[in-house]
Design a protein around this motif. Structure first.
Motif, PDB file in Angstrom:
ATOM      1  N   UNK A 240       8.974   0.569  -0.066  1.00 44.78           N
ATOM      2  CA  UNK A 240       9.332  -0.712  -0.695  1.00 44.78           C
ATOM      3  C   UNK A 240       9.282  -0.620  -2.212  1.00 44.78           C
ATOM      4  N   UNK A 241       8.389   0.184  -2.742  1.00 44.81           N
ATOM      5  CA  UNK A 241       8.342   0.354  -4.203  1.00 44.81           C
ATOM      6  C   UNK A 241       9.534   1.159  -4.703  1.00 44.81           C
ATOM      7  N   UNK A 242       9.952   2.157  -3.934  1.00 40.74           N
ATOM      8  CA  UNK A 242      11.114   2.956  -4.334  1.00 40.74           C
ATOM      9  C   UNK A 242      12.376   2.099  -4.301  1.00 40.74           C
ATOM     10  N   UNK A 243      12.500   1.249  -3.284  1.00 37.98           N
ATOM     11  CA  UNK A 243      13.671   0.400  -3.166  1.00 37.98           C
ATOM     12  C   UNK A 243      13.628  -0.808  -4.098  1.00 37.98           C
TER      13      UNK A 243
ATOM     14  N   UNK B 229       8.118  13.577  -2.851  1.00 36.37           N
ATOM     15  CA  UNK B 229       7.080  14.435  -2.286  1.00 36.37           C
ATOM     16  C   UNK B 229       6.020  13.607  -1.570  1.00 36.37           C
ATOM     17  N   UNK B 230       5.635  12.502  -2.173  1.00 39.33           N
ATOM     18  CA  UNK B 230       4.652  11.620  -1.550  1.00 39.33           C
ATOM     19  C   UNK B 230       5.166  11.074  -0.224  1.00 39.33           C
ATOM     20  N   UNK B 231       6.435  10.699  -0.188  1.00 35.42           N
ATOM     21  CA  UNK B 231       7.027  10.176   1.042  1.00 35.42           C
ATOM     22  C   UNK B 231       7.033  11.229   2.137  1.00 35.42           C
ATOM     23  N   UNK B 232       7.410  12.443   1.789  1.00 39.56           N
ATOM     24  CA  UNK B 232       7.453  13.523   2.792  1.00 39.56           C
ATOM     25  C   UNK B 232       6.052  13.846   3.298  1.00 39.56           C
ATOM     26  N   UNK B 233       5.082  13.908   2.408  1.00 47.02           N
ATOM     27  CA  UNK B 233       3.711  14.220   2.820  1.00 47.02           C
ATOM     28  C   UNK B 233       3.148  13.128   3.731  1.00 47.02           C
ATOM     29  N   UNK B 234       3.428  11.870   3.429  1.00 47.79           N
ATOM     30  CA  UNK B 234       2.965  10.781   4.295  1.00 47.79           C
ATOM     31  C   UNK B 234       3.620  10.855   5.665  1.00 47.79           C
ATOM     32  N   UNK B 235       4.900  11.234   5.721  1.00 44.99           N
ATOM     33  CA  UNK B 235       5.561  11.392   7.015  1.00 44.99           C
ATOM     34  C   UNK B 235       4.928  12.534   7.813  1.00 44.99           C
TER      35      UNK B 235
ATOM     36  N   UNK C  11      -1.750   4.608  11.498  1.00 44.28           N
ATOM     37  CA  UNK C  11      -1.399   3.309  10.944  1.00 44.28           C
ATOM     38  C   UNK C  11      -1.637   3.238   9.437  1.00 44.28           C
ATOM     39  N   UNK C  12      -2.653   3.930   8.944  1.00 51.63           N
ATOM     40  CA  UNK C  12      -2.865   3.984   7.494  1.00 51.63           C
ATOM     41  C   UNK C  12      -1.731   4.745   6.807  1.00 51.63           C
ATOM     42  N   UNK C  13      -1.317   5.861   7.381  1.00 51.16           N
ATOM     43  CA  UNK C  13      -0.187   6.605   6.816  1.00 51.16           C
ATOM     44  C   UNK C  13       1.094   5.791   6.874  1.00 51.16           C
ATOM     45  N   UNK C  14       1.297   5.089   7.975  1.00 49.13           N
ATOM     46  CA  UNK C  14       2.493   4.264   8.115  1.00 49.13           C
ATOM     47  C   UNK C  14       2.497   3.127   7.096  1.00 49.13           C
ATOM     48  N   UNK C  15       1.345   2.504   6.882  1.00 54.60           N
ATOM     49  CA  UNK C  15       1.257   1.440   5.886  1.00 54.60           C
ATOM     50  C   UNK C  15       1.512   1.952   4.481  1.00 54.60           C
ATOM     51  N   UNK C  16       0.937   3.094   4.143  1.00 56.29           N
ATOM     52  CA  UNK C  16       1.179   3.683   2.820  1.00 56.29           C
ATOM     53  C   UNK C  16       2.627   4.105   2.666  1.00 56.29           C
ATOM     54  N   UNK C  17       3.227   4.597   3.733  1.00 58.67           N
ATOM     55  CA  UNK C  17       4.627   4.988   3.696  1.00 58.67           C
ATOM     56  C   UNK C  17       5.528   3.778   3.474  1.00 58.67           C
TER      57      UNK C  17
END
Length: 64
Positions: free
Chosen positions: A58-61, A6-12, A47-53
């Motif tokens: 990287x944490x998921x992987x 959910x966090x990944x989708x919201x950041x996208x 760029x902030x959203x991209x960095x958080x994404x």
């Protein structure tokens, strides 16, 4: 697992919204009644959203 997805989708979605705001700023003819923010606001937001994404991915992987 669901919270990370959910966090990944919201950041996208937030990154895409910021890209749309940049496109709107580059268009000619800004309405006089519209709120007008500086150009760098959606660019920094993207760029902030991209960095958080990227950090989230990287944490998921397990890289970070």
């Amino acid at each position: 697992m669901l919270a990370k997805a959910t966090t990944t989708v919201i950041l996208m979605v937030f990154a895409l919204v910021n890209v749309a705001l940049v496109r709107i700023k580059l268009r000619d003819g800004i309405d006089a009644d519209a709120v007008n923010y500086p150009f760098f606001v959606p660019v920094i937001g993207f760029f902030l959203c991209l960095g958080c994404l990227l950090l989230n991915v990287t944490r998921v992987l397990g890289i970070w």
